[in-house]
Design a protein around this motif. Structure first.
Motif, PDB file in Angstrom:
ATOM      1  N   ASN A  21       0.814  -1.203   0.000  1.00 53.13           N
ATOM      2  CA  ASN A  21       0.000   0.000   0.000  1.00 53.13           C
ATOM      3  C   ASN A  21       0.853   1.260   0.000  1.00 53.13           C
ATOM      4  O   ASN A  21       0.509   2.264  -0.638  1.00 53.13           O
ATOM      5  N   LEU A  22       1.980   1.198   0.727  1.00 54.37           N
ATOM      6  CA  LEU A  22       2.884   2.346   0.761  1.00 54.37           C
ATOM      7  C   LEU A  22       3.366   2.705  -0.629  1.00 54.37           C
ATOM      8  O   LEU A  22       3.301   3.880  -1.043  1.00 54.37           O
ATOM      9  N   LEU A 136      -3.377   7.075   5.248  1.00 59.40           N
ATOM     10  CA  LEU A 136      -3.440   5.621   5.132  1.00 59.40           C
ATOM     11  C   LEU A 136      -2.142   4.977   5.594  1.00 59.40           C
ATOM     12  O   LEU A 136      -2.142   3.999   6.350  1.00 59.40           O
ATOM     13  N   VAL A 137      -1.017   5.526   5.152  1.00 59.63           N
ATOM     14  CA  VAL A 137       0.286   4.980   5.528  1.00 59.63           C
ATOM     15  C   VAL A 137       0.509   5.132   7.028  1.00 59.63           C
ATOM     16  O   VAL A 137       0.999   4.213   7.699  1.00 59.63           O
ATOM     17  N   ALA A 138       0.145   6.289   7.584  1.00 56.58           N
ATOM     18  CA  ALA A 138       0.314   6.503   9.015  1.00 56.58           C
ATOM     19  C   ALA A 138      -0.518   5.523   9.826  1.00 56.58           C
ATOM     20  O   ALA A 138      -0.097   5.059  10.888  1.00 56.58           O
ATOM     21  N   ALA A 139      -1.714   5.193   9.315  1.00 57.42           N
ATOM     22  CA  ALA A 139      -2.602   4.291  10.043  1.00 57.42           C
ATOM     23  C   ALA A 139      -2.145   2.838   9.949  1.00 57.42           C
ATOM     24  O   ALA A 139      -2.370   2.058  10.881  1.00 57.42           O
ATOM     25  N   GLN A 140      -1.478   2.452   8.848  1.00 53.29           N
ATOM     26  CA  GLN A 140      -1.170   1.039   8.627  1.00 53.29           C
ATOM     27  C   GLN A 140       0.254   0.651   8.961  1.00 53.29           C
ATOM     28  O   GLN A 140       0.505  -0.505   9.322  1.00 53.29           O
ATOM     29  N   ALA A 141       1.205   1.560   8.840  1.00 53.07           N
ATOM     30  CA  ALA A 141       2.607   1.214   9.088  1.00 53.07           C
ATOM     31  C   ALA A 141       2.822   0.926  10.573  1.00 53.07           C
ATOM     32  O   ALA A 141       2.197   1.557  11.432  1.00 53.07           O
ATOM     33  N   GLY A 151       8.468   9.205   5.591  1.00 56.97           N
ATOM     34  CA  GLY A 151       9.550   9.860   4.867  1.00 56.97           C
ATOM     35  C   GLY A 151       9.548   9.477   3.393  1.00 56.97           C
ATOM     36  O   GLY A 151       9.775  10.322   2.517  1.00 56.97           O
ATOM     37  N   ILE A 152       9.295   8.195   3.108  1.00 56.58           N
ATOM     38  CA  ILE A 152       9.164   7.749   1.719  1.00 56.58           C
ATOM     39  C   ILE A 152       8.008   8.481   1.042  1.00 56.58           C
ATOM     40  O   ILE A 152       8.121   8.961  -0.099  1.00 56.58           O
TER      41      ILE A 152
END
Length: 420
Positions: A21-22, A136-141, A151-152
């Motif tokens: 997802n990232l 989304l990335v903040a919630a799943q990582a 950062g990516i």
């Protein structure tokens, strides 16, 4: 204490597809940002093609059309964040990518400047793919890798901001302005398809159910941390946008007239390049040493770098200093998102990050206005020195807002951030 840790277990567990997802979100954000920024080089030309002839009116309408997107985006960002908490992050990305694809394609069919402005307003209302991807990335990582992952994401967004104007400066000469809009809409539609078919999201009752418990603002949300991050978000954008509009005028003081636009373009790109290079590395440092520590150091480093920028006498000096400035600021956006993510419960993540996005849009509007005012009344160097003072005050404020414990380091905690 045991009860609190149990309540956070779902958010501490990494999503099984978070890495795929990232990369889908990075690619989609890169594509959509390119499409949204490629119009910058030819926007005044397009306004003139739509019937505006007087030079002053062309400049005014171009400014209105450009700022319209940020205005509506700032207004609706908290709404989309709240809806993402309730109905899921993926559906918001699908909405944003499809809506932006349609709006961008319609811009290429505009017949008047009013239609262009309305469509830019619509793009801001329907958009938000990049900010939604950050959410989304903040919630799943996993929290131990959230700084690296964000950062990516930040590097992908900054790369889009860097490439977009370059594409916009070449494509209209090859295929025409209207066709450029259509191709941009098509590229966003590809991001829509990738989002629809490749991104996976687990449904949780705490997000979509009307029976999910609502956490009061005075409960587990660390208000001090959230307020500080909203302020830092505004500060970041003011720091960037107060300088960039005057770069061309500033470099004209010590560069030959024939080289002014070239040097100005390189100078603007240098800051974006510096952020691309540093965002992932600073994200890793934040995961290891704490997001607050990286934020504070970055703010003071940026403040220190602003002083010599006011006294440069050669093109290479301003380019180098803006590159270093970009390196210093590159870690702020992912760290802001990480701190907010660690300071609020899952049921409020989208809502608060939506407010953060709005604060950054506010900075994008306030920065050019403040930079233009101070530059016009007190000289171009005053903009650098004034922004330096503002950054230094922001750094002091952030030091006072920083939690006095190690709990701002996500790798070491299972307790809600900011709670004692």
């Amino acid at each position: 204490m045991t009860t609190k840790a149990t309540a956070l277990e779902p958010s501490d567990r990494a999503h099984p597809y978070w890495q795929r997802n990232l990369w889908v979100c990075v690619a989609g954000s890169f594509t959509t940002i390119i499409a949204m920024t490629l119009l910058l080089p030819f926007l005044p030309v397009y306004v003139e093609q739509l019937g505006v002839r007087e030079p002053r009116a062309v400049a005014q309408w171009a400014g209105i059309a450009y700022g319209a997107t940020f205005m509506t985006a700032a207004i609706v960002a908290p709404l989309w964040g709240r809806l993402s908490d309730r109905y899921g992050r993926k559906i918001m990305l699908i909405r944003a990518s499809l809506g932006m694809a349609i709006a961008m394609g319609l811009m290429g069919m505009a017949q008047s400047v009013w239609q262009l402005v309305v469509l830019r307003l619509l793009a801001g209302f329907l958009g938000g793919f990049a900010s939604g991807s950050m959410l989304l990335v903040a919630a799943q990582a996993p929290k131990a890798k959230s700084g690296w992952a964000l950062g990516i994401m930040s590097s992908g967004i900054m790369a889009g901001n860097l490439v977009g104007p370059l594409v916009g400066g070449t494509m209209p000469n090859l295929i025409g302005i209207r066709a450029t809009f259509l191709y941009a809409g098509g590229s966003i539609f590809l991001a829509f398809l990738a989002t629809l078919f490749l991104i996976k999201e687990e449904h949780r009752e705490t997000e979509g159910s009307s029976t999910a418990p609502v956490v009061p603002l005075g409960g587990r949300i660390d208000r001090r941390a959230v307020t500080a991050m909203l302020a830092v978000g505004i500060l970041l954008m003011v720091c960037n946008m107060s300088i960039e509009p005057i770069i061309t005028i500033f470099v004209a003081e010590f560069v030959a007239p024939r080289d002014v636009t070239l040097v100005a373009g390189i100078t603007m790109s240098a800051a974006a390049l510096g952020s691309i290079v540093s965002a992932t590395y600073l994200g890793r440092l934040a995961d290891r040493y704490g997001h607050w520590n990286v934020i504070i150091i970055s703010i003071f480093a940026a403040a220190a770098l602003l002083v010599p920028q006011a006294y440069v006498t050669a093109a290479w000096q301003i380019v180098l200093l803006r590159l270093l400035m970009g390196v210093a600021l590159g870690g702020l956006l992912p760290c802001i998102t990480s701190v907010i993510r660690h300071s609020v419960p899952d049921t409020h993540t989208g809502r608060i990050l939506g407010l953060s996005t709005s604060s950054q849009y506010l900075g994008q509007v306030a920065g050019p206005v403040a930079g233009g005012f101070f530059g016009g009344h007190f000289g171009m160097r005053s903009v650098f020195l004034g922004t330096c003072c503002l950054m230094a005050m922001g750094g002091v404020f952030t030091c006072f807002a920083k939690p006095r414990s190690s709990k701002d380091r996500p790798v070491a905690t299972a307790t809600p951030q900011g709670e004692d």
